[in-house]
Enzyme design. Structure first.
Site, short mmCIF file in Angstrom:
data_model
loop_
_atom_site.label_atom_id
_atom_site.label_comp_id
_atom_site.label_asym_id
_atom_site.label_seq_id
_atom_site.Cartn_x
_atom_site.Cartn_y
_atom_site.Cartn_z
N HIS A 206 19.62 18.87 -17.09
CA HIS A 206 21.14 18.91 -16.21
C HIS A 206 22.37 19.34 -17.12
O HIS A 206 22.36 18.72 -17.91
CB HIS A 206 20.74 17.97 -15.26
CG HIS A 206 20.83 16.32 -16.12
ND1 HIS A 206 20.01 16.01 -17.04
CD2 HIS A 206 22.46 15.51 -15.90
CE1 HIS A 206 20.17 14.84 -17.75
NE2 HIS A 206 22.07 15.01 -17.30
N ASP A 208 25.77 16.48 -16.69
CA ASP A 208 26.66 15.70 -15.96
C ASP A 208 27.81 16.55 -14.82
O ASP A 208 29.19 16.99 -15.25
CB ASP A 208 27.55 14.97 -17.01
CG ASP A 208 25.97 14.50 -18.02
OD1 ASP A 208 24.76 14.75 -17.41
OD2 ASP A 208 26.09 13.58 -18.77
N HIS A 263 21.26 19.51 -20.66
CA HIS A 263 20.82 18.56 -21.72
C HIS A 263 19.69 17.83 -20.43
O HIS A 263 19.41 18.40 -19.71
CB HIS A 263 21.54 17.54 -21.95
CG HIS A 263 22.33 16.78 -21.08
ND1 HIS A 263 23.49 17.18 -20.85
CD2 HIS A 263 21.70 15.36 -20.81
CE1 HIS A 263 23.86 16.38 -19.83
NE2 HIS A 263 22.88 15.02 -20.25
N ARG A 273 12.48 4.67 -25.99
CA ARG A 273 13.86 4.89 -26.74
C ARG A 273 14.21 4.29 -25.52
O ARG A 273 14.38 4.67 -24.12
CB ARG A 273 14.14 6.38 -25.77
CG ARG A 273 15.52 7.25 -25.80
CD ARG A 273 15.23 8.89 -25.75
NE ARG A 273 16.91 8.89 -25.61
CZ ARG A 273 18.13 9.60 -26.32
NH1 ARG A 273 17.62 9.62 -28.16
NH2 ARG A 273 19.08 9.88 -26.03
C1 LIG Z 1 19.70 13.89 -8.77
C2 LIG Z 1 20.24 13.06 -8.59
C3 LIG Z 1 20.87 12.73 -9.97
C4 LIG Z 1 22.39 12.19 -9.75
C5 LIG Z 1 22.93 12.22 -8.69
C6 LIG Z 1 22.42 14.00 -8.33
O1 LIG Z 1 21.88 14.13 -7.15
C7 LIG Z 1 22.16 14.85 -9.09
C8 LIG Z 1 23.20 14.77 -10.64
C9 LIG Z 1 22.66 13.25 -10.65
C10 LIG Z 1 23.48 12.97 -12.45
C11 LIG Z 1 23.64 13.38 -13.50
C12 LIG Z 1 24.19 12.78 -14.77
C13 LIG Z 1 24.55 11.29 -14.54
O2 LIG Z 1 22.98 10.80 -14.94
C14 LIG Z 1 24.80 10.54 -12.79
C15 LIG Z 1 24.34 9.14 -12.79
C16 LIG Z 1 25.57 11.01 -12.12
O3 LIG Z 1 26.64 10.93 -12.20
O4 LIG Z 1 24.67 12.74 -12.16
C17 LIG Z 1 23.33 11.42 -12.28
C18 LIG Z 1 22.61 10.81 -10.43
C19 LIG Z 1 22.48 9.91 -10.70
O5 LIG Z 1 21.13 9.46 -11.26
O6 LIG Z 1 22.89 8.91 -8.73
O1 LIG Z 2 18.85 8.96 -22.43
C1 LIG Z 2 19.95 10.01 -22.41
O2 LIG Z 2 19.60 9.73 -23.64
C2 LIG Z 2 20.60 10.74 -21.47
C3 LIG Z 2 20.34 10.68 -20.25
C4 LIG Z 2 21.37 11.61 -19.11
O3 LIG Z 2 21.25 12.77 -19.94
C5 LIG Z 2 21.74 10.96 -18.21
O4 LIG Z 2 21.46 9.88 -18.34
O5 LIG Z 2 22.10 11.74 -17.27
FE LIG Z 3 22.85 13.79 -18.73
#
Ligand SMILES: C=C1C[C@]23C[C@@]1(O)CC[C@H]2[C@@]12CC[C@H](O)[C@@](C)(C(=O)O1)[C@H]2[C@@H]3C(=O)O
Ligand SMILES: O=C(O)CCC(=O)C(=O)O
Ligand SMILES: [Fe+2]
Length: 341
Positions: A206, A208, A263, A273
């Site tokens: 994904h 961020d 990543h 981890r």
């Molecule tokens: C599948 C998902 C988890 C996420 C929200 C989403 O619909 C798409 C983006 C995902 C992500 C990736 C980065 C971060 O870990 C996170 C908190 C964010 O802002 O976008 C997660 C979201 C989540 O885990 O709720």
């Molecule tokens: O746990 C990690 O090292 C990265 C996880 C990550 O990419 C995320 O939570 O968005």
């Molecule tokens: Fe991430």
């Protein structure tokens, strides 16, 4: 080494796997925050990889160690105790389910908003599994991360010569900044490794969505990034350093000059981890659009205009690996028109 109780063998049948890769990311840009050339190295790294490592950051080791200890204590609690802080909506304790759209990973986590309004009601914490002392350690750590993220964003603004030094950092300093924080625990899974030689996907690939993310982990490997040509490379762990990701919003603010890095995390076969990630986001009402001061004469924005609220709303309807920014690219309409002909 982290001492976490071994998980009972759980069903990992629905979790994706992949072959471990031998590609180690050896060219990782290392930024010494005390080096006068730091800002040049940061900007180069953001363009080429969207990713770099930070040393000499000045964050007291005790903040890091205290938080890691609290995280270990929490993840070592019996399942029903941890589940008192879940399911995540999106904040709270989650196990394997990531987001709301069917993504699964070999991970358990705690996701917090750093905005206390969302967490405390008249001083009472909404997450029952989280003690006040845990919460105050999280707050100390998050504020150290915010300072580091702002320092990096200020160096970027200086190097790119895009106006006031705080043009980017003010988005994170704003009291309405939509920043969140995550603790991830990836238990080892020796059974699968022994059976198939494959690794479970801890956190699927994904980008961020926010402006900038700061990752810190214990000394267990697992984090991988995708290079421009799509090759996955493993980032050697370093518990005394931080790793910084460019997020989708910073890609847009720089009109694509910086790269939001793809990543993922693979679960290991022997060690747990533990990672802690700060996601610096802007206020919900902020327009995410290329900074006028970065644009060259005649240059057009690659994206349609949207606010952080619009982006988040759309992001929460997507799967982890979706190209979230694609929907907002100006070329998206052209691409889909061509596809339908
Ligand atoms: C599948 C998902 C988890 C996420 C929200 C989403 O619909 C798409 C983006 C995902 C992500 C990736 C980065 C971060 O870990 C996170 C908190 C964010 O802002 O976008 C997660 C979201 C989540 O885990 O709720
Ligand atoms: O746990 C990690 O090292 C990265 C996880 C990550 O990419 C995320 O939570 O968005
Ligand atoms: Fe991430």
């Amino acid at each position: 080494m982290v001492v976490l109780s071994q998980p009972v063998v759980e069903n990992f049948a629905h979790i994706k796997t992949c072959m471990p890769t031998s590609n180690i990311f050896t060219e990782i840009p290392v930024v010494d925050l005390l080096d006068p050339d730091a800002k040049t190295i940061i900007v180069e790294a953001c363009k080429e990889f969207g990713f770099f490592k930070v040393i000499n950051h000045g964050v007291p080791t005790e903040y890091i160690a205290q938080l890691e200890d609290e995280a270990i204590k929490f993840f070592n609690l019996p399942k029903p105790e941890k589940e008192k802080s879940g399911p995540p909506n999106p904040f709270g304790y989650g196990n394997k389910k990531i987001g709301l759209n069917g993504d699964l990973g070999w991970v358990e986590y705690l996701l917090f908003s750093t905005n206390p309004e969302l967490f405390s009601q008249k001083g009472k914490f909404i997450l029952p599994g989280i003690s006040e002392s845990f919460w105050s350690i999280v707050n100390e750590y998050v504020s150290a991360m915010r300072n580091m993220a702002c320092e990096v964003l200020e160096m970027i603004a200086e190097e790119l010569k895009i106006g006031p030094r705080d043009i980017l950092s003010k988005l994170l300093r704003d009291e309405k900044s939509d920043t969140c924080f995550r603790l991830n625990h990836y238990p080892p899974c020796s059974e699968l490794q022994a059976l198939s030689g494959r690794n479970l996907i801890g956190f699927g690939d994904h980008t961020d969505p926010q402006i900038i993310s700061i990752i810190r982990s214990n000394n267990t490997s697992g984090l991988q990034i995708a290079l421009k040509d799509g090759t996955w490379v493993s980032v050697p762990p370093d518990q005394s350093s931080f790793f910084i990701n460019v997020g989708d919003s910073l890609q847009v603010l720089t009109n694509g000059r910086f790269r939001s890095v793809r990543h993922r995390v693979l679960a290991g076969s022997l060690n747990s981890r533990i990672s802690m990630i700060f996601f610096g986001g802007p206020p919900l009402t902020e327009k995410i659009t290329p900074l006028p001061s970065i644009m060259e004469q005649g240059e057009e924005s690659l994206y349609n205009e949207f606010t952080w609220y619009d982006y988040k709303k759309s992001a929460y309807g997507t799967r982890l690996s979706d190209d979230r920014l694609g929907f907002f690219e100006k070329s998206f309409a052209d691409k889909s028109k061509k596809r339908s002909i």
